[in-house]
Design an enzyme around this catalytic site. Structure first.
Site, PDB file in Angstrom:
ATOM      1  CB  THR A 114      32.300 100.375  55.421  1.00 31.55           C
ATOM      2  OG1 THR A 114      33.536  99.673  55.558  1.00 31.55           O
ATOM      3  CG2 THR A 114      32.006 101.107  56.702  1.00 31.55           C
ATOM      4  CB  SER A 144      35.365  96.385  48.319  1.00 29.83           C
ATOM      5  OG  SER A 144      36.263  97.353  48.816  1.00 29.83           O
ATOM      6  CB  THR A 154      35.966 103.021  50.867  1.00 31.55           C
ATOM      7  OG1 THR A 154      36.585 102.329  51.962  1.00 31.55           O
ATOM      8  CG2 THR A 154      34.691 103.696  51.328  1.00 31.55           C
ATOM      9  CG  ASP A 155      39.312  99.126  51.964  1.00 33.39           C
ATOM     10  OD1 ASP A 155      39.486 100.343  52.218  1.00 33.39           O
ATOM     11  OD2 ASP A 155      39.239  98.260  52.848  1.00 33.39           O
TER      12      ASP A 155
HETATM   13  C1  SIN Z   1      35.283  97.587  52.076  1.00 30.95           C
HETATM   14  O1  SIN Z   1      36.008  98.142  51.254  1.00 30.95           O
HETATM   15  O2  SIN Z   1      34.397  96.776  51.741  1.00 30.95           O
HETATM   16  C2  SIN Z   1      35.484  97.820  53.528  1.00 30.95           C
HETATM   17  C3  SIN Z   1      35.972  99.181  53.837  1.00 30.95           C
HETATM   18  C4  SIN Z   1      35.009 100.269  53.456  1.00 30.95           C
HETATM   19  O3  SIN Z   1      34.015 100.096  52.758  1.00 30.95           O
HETATM   20  O4  SIN Z   1      35.314 101.411  53.885  1.00 30.95           O
END
Ligand code: SIN
Length: 314
Positions: free
Chosen positions: A16, A62, A95-96
């Site tokens: 993100t 991710s 983050t995921d």
């Molecule tokens: C991801 O994990 O690539 C998408 C969600 C995020 O980064 O918050």
């Protein structure tokens, strides 16, 4: 020719933090992994003039992280950590699955320099993106004298790979370190240490250099009310090598699942028992119980079992 370690290498993998939406007010309906890492660095005026290098290792959401990207990432991190002029690294990441990548790099490399994963909950196109501040804070930690190990920097907190877990699906302070708490905080460009920087023994890069198509296959099943053991049977039928079970509470298992797992273990499936609680883990040894993941989240326990199987077959 540089005579001191002051270069920070920033490796981009997507997420993100590199995402964009059609509307600046949209913090949900965006596409992750759209902007290059050079673009992310350029968006932070405070980073201009610092000795930084940017390298794009991957460009993905991710949730779609693969073992092949982890292998490449571990190679690039190891190569840059070995350069005398490099003080530390930053990895921009979604983050995921950040906690999985963090645990993977921690166990494989246990770097003596800081390797700082950072991220964002809002896309770069947001009215108020969190990525630029997180990136600045991550570089600040990577340049901080004495900092070491695989870390996550987000929302002003510095969390160790062993402790970091995503605990919120929307808020900007989406990460926590459970009972351990943060290693440090970053406030106004100052790193405020709270406890010692992480140190560990590395498994070594060689352990993960085999073609990822031939890595052990490890899955996750969950214990819950009314559980039926079909997932364990499916894992055996699919030829999996390892299975993590997300237990209730302190890693306890429904008796129907436990019986199926015991049979699977007797047939050679390697098992690890974690807790599905959002904090804490599996505490203490219970005679006869399946191997404990201790404080690892189920997702990290899957990485751990995978690495243990890789190390055992190296
Ligand atoms: C991801 O994990 O690539 C998408 C969600 C995020 O980064 O918050």
């Amino acid at each position: 020719m540089q005579n001191k370690a002051d270069v920070i290498v920033i490796l981009g993998t997507g997420g993100t933090i590199a995402g964009t939406a059609a509307q600046a007010s949209d913090n949900v309906g965006y596409t992750a992994g759209q902007l290059g890492v050079g673009h992310l660095v350029a968006a932070v005026p405070a980073l201009q003039g610092w000795p930084l290098e940017a390298e794009q290792v991957a460009q993905l959401d991710s949730k779609d992280m693969s073992h092949a990207v982890w292998q490449t990432l571990a190679q690039r991190v190891a190569a840059h950590v070995a350069r005398p002029e490099v003080a530390g690294l930053v990895i921009t990441h979604g983050t995921d699955t950040l906690e999985e990548t963090a645990w993977f790099l921690h166990r494989v490399l246990a770097p003596a320099k800081p390797v700082v994963l950072t991220c964002a909950m809002r896309p770069a196109s947001s009215l108020q993106p969190d990525g630029p501040q997180n990136l600045l804070d991550a570089v600040t930690v990577a340049r901080s004298p004495g900092a070491r190990g695989v870390l996550c920097v987000a929302a002003g907190q510095v969390l160790a790979a062993a402790d970091v877990r995503k605990v919120h699906g929307y808020r900007i302070d989406a990460f926590a370190a459970g009972d351990a708490g943060p290693v440090a905080r970053v406030e106004e460009g100052q790193v405020l240490p709270l406890r010692p920087w992480p140190q560990a023994q590395a498994l070594g890069l060689a352990c993960v250099m085999r073609d990822t198509a031939h890595w052990p296959r490890v899955g996750v099943v969950c214990s819950h009310a009314g559980v039926e053991p079909w997932a364990v049977e499916a894992a055996l039928a699919a030829g999996l090598h390892g299975l993590v079970v997300e237990g209730t509470g302190n890693g306890t298992l429904h008796q129907a699942l436990e019986a199926a797992l015991a049979q699977a273990q007797a047939r050679g499936l390697r098992l690890m028992r974690a807790s599905r609680c959002t904090a804490g883990g599996v505490v203490g040894e219970v005679p006869g119980a399946l191997p404990s993941a201790e404080l690892l989240t189920p997702a990290k326990a899957r990485v751990e079992l995978l690495l243990q199987l890789l190390a055992a077959s190296a």
